[in-house]
Design an enzyme around this catalytic site. Sequence first.
Site, PDB file in Angstrom:
ATOM      1  N   THR A  52       0.830  -1.210   0.000  1.00 49.34           N
ATOM      2  CA  THR A  52       0.000   0.000   0.000  1.00 49.34           C
ATOM      3  C   THR A  52       0.861   1.256   0.000  1.00 49.34           C
ATOM      4  O   THR A  52       0.413   2.316  -0.418  1.00 49.34           O
ATOM      5  CB  THR A  52      -0.952  -0.017   1.209  1.00 49.34           C
ATOM      6  OG1 THR A  52      -1.688  -1.243   1.196  1.00 49.34           O
ATOM      7  CG2 THR A  52      -1.927   1.140   1.172  1.00 49.34           C
ATOM      8  N   TYR A 140       3.751 -11.941   6.361  1.00 47.88           N
ATOM      9  CA  TYR A 140       2.607 -11.529   5.541  1.00 47.88           C
ATOM     10  C   TYR A 140       2.249 -12.671   4.599  1.00 47.88           C
ATOM     11  O   TYR A 140       2.998 -12.982   3.672  1.00 47.88           O
ATOM     12  CB  TYR A 140       2.974 -10.269   4.771  1.00 47.88           C
ATOM     13  CG  TYR A 140       1.836  -9.577   4.044  1.00 47.88           C
ATOM     14  CD1 TYR A 140       0.505  -9.969   4.171  1.00 47.88           C
ATOM     15  CD2 TYR A 140       2.112  -8.483   3.220  1.00 47.88           C
ATOM     16  CE1 TYR A 140      -0.510  -9.317   3.509  1.00 47.88           C
ATOM     17  CE2 TYR A 140       1.098  -7.816   2.554  1.00 47.88           C
ATOM     18  CZ  TYR A 140      -0.204  -8.237   2.697  1.00 47.88           C
ATOM     19  OH  TYR A 140      -1.213  -7.575   2.038  1.00 47.88           O
ATOM     20  N   LYS A 168       0.287 -11.234   9.328  1.00 44.75           N
ATOM     21  CA  LYS A 168      -0.747 -10.460   8.632  1.00 44.75           C
ATOM     22  C   LYS A 168      -1.423 -11.456   7.699  1.00 44.75           C
ATOM     23  O   LYS A 168      -0.837 -11.904   6.709  1.00 44.75           O
ATOM     24  CB  LYS A 168      -0.142  -9.289   7.847  1.00 44.75           C
ATOM     25  CG  LYS A 168      -1.202  -8.467   7.104  1.00 44.75           C
ATOM     26  CD  LYS A 168      -0.596  -7.324   6.301  1.00 44.75           C
ATOM     27  CE  LYS A 168      -1.683  -6.566   5.542  1.00 44.75           C
ATOM     28  NZ  LYS A 168      -1.125  -5.486   4.681  1.00 44.75           N
ATOM     29  N   VAL A 208      -4.373  -5.098  10.188  1.00 47.38           N
ATOM     30  CA  VAL A 208      -3.482  -4.230   9.423  1.00 47.38           C
ATOM     31  C   VAL A 208      -4.305  -3.780   8.227  1.00 47.38           C
ATOM     32  O   VAL A 208      -4.506  -4.551   7.282  1.00 47.38           O
ATOM     33  CB  VAL A 208      -2.202  -4.954   8.966  1.00 47.38           C
ATOM     34  CG1 VAL A 208      -1.294  -3.978   8.211  1.00 47.38           C
ATOM     35  CG2 VAL A 208      -1.467  -5.543  10.160  1.00 47.38           C
TER      36      VAL A 208
END
Length: 297
Positions: A52, A140, A168, A208
């Site tokens: 992001t 992640y 995550k 998150v």
Amino acid sequence: MTHDPRPFGRLLTAMVTPFTPDGSLDLEGAARLAAHLVDEQRNDALVISGTTGESPTTSDAEKERLLRVVIETVGDRAQVLAGVGTNNTAHTIELAHAAEKAGAHGLLVVTPYYSKPPQAGVERHFRTVADATGLPIMVYDIPHRAGTAITTETMVRIAEHERIVAVKDAKGDLVASSHVLARTDLAYYSGDDAATLPLLAIGGVGLVGTSTHFTGKIAKEMIEVWERGDAAAALALHRTALPLFTGIFRTQGVMLVKAGLGALGLPAGPVRSPLVDATGEELNQLRQDAAAAGIVL
């Protein structure tokens, strides 16, 4: 190995990276946005240079400068995690060392993407990176982007490492996540805004987020009331935020976050190619989704 059950708090936002109109790094804007996310949107921590944050199109030097500015701005009242994941273990370690030197509180490390390594390679990657610094790591797991899932058995094995403390979770497989939660003390954070409440129900601890540039206060309250045992209130807040939890992904999330921030007069700027800036029609739809969640953009 017993870890803090919420090593990075309850709410984190994967912060976009503000750019100036000419596309260069906007460090002053990054400081302002980080302060807004912590002070106004109630974030316990920020992830800098995640996807992001347009990490595929920022240089290593830009990543370090950005991280230092954010730590200087909010590091006294929020944790700052550095996104250091790449599909090159050696490069990931270089970024991890730079992040540790800059003062990061933790690292976000994504599954090596595109290369599609076997599970032995995935495990070695995470263990090698975890061995390289003294920082806690959030793994992640996002197979629809990385191309490779972290299997339950691999996750259980890497959880044995003292510095691999959190996940995550963007796998979209609550059964698999539930099995890992039953067998490890990893702290699970949702990597999909709309899946936060279901993940909390099986033992997750937080989010998150992406839409949390705007929905942070609602998301934080949802997590808090769930922890207090008020499932009905948590469900009501989930449903309140759901139009924007999902609407932020009608197209690529970075594009819509930056469009929404721009509409609010907050630092964002353009996206870098190969992304393209959101159209007026896409911004209007985002405003409708936000309004449905009780948020004005």
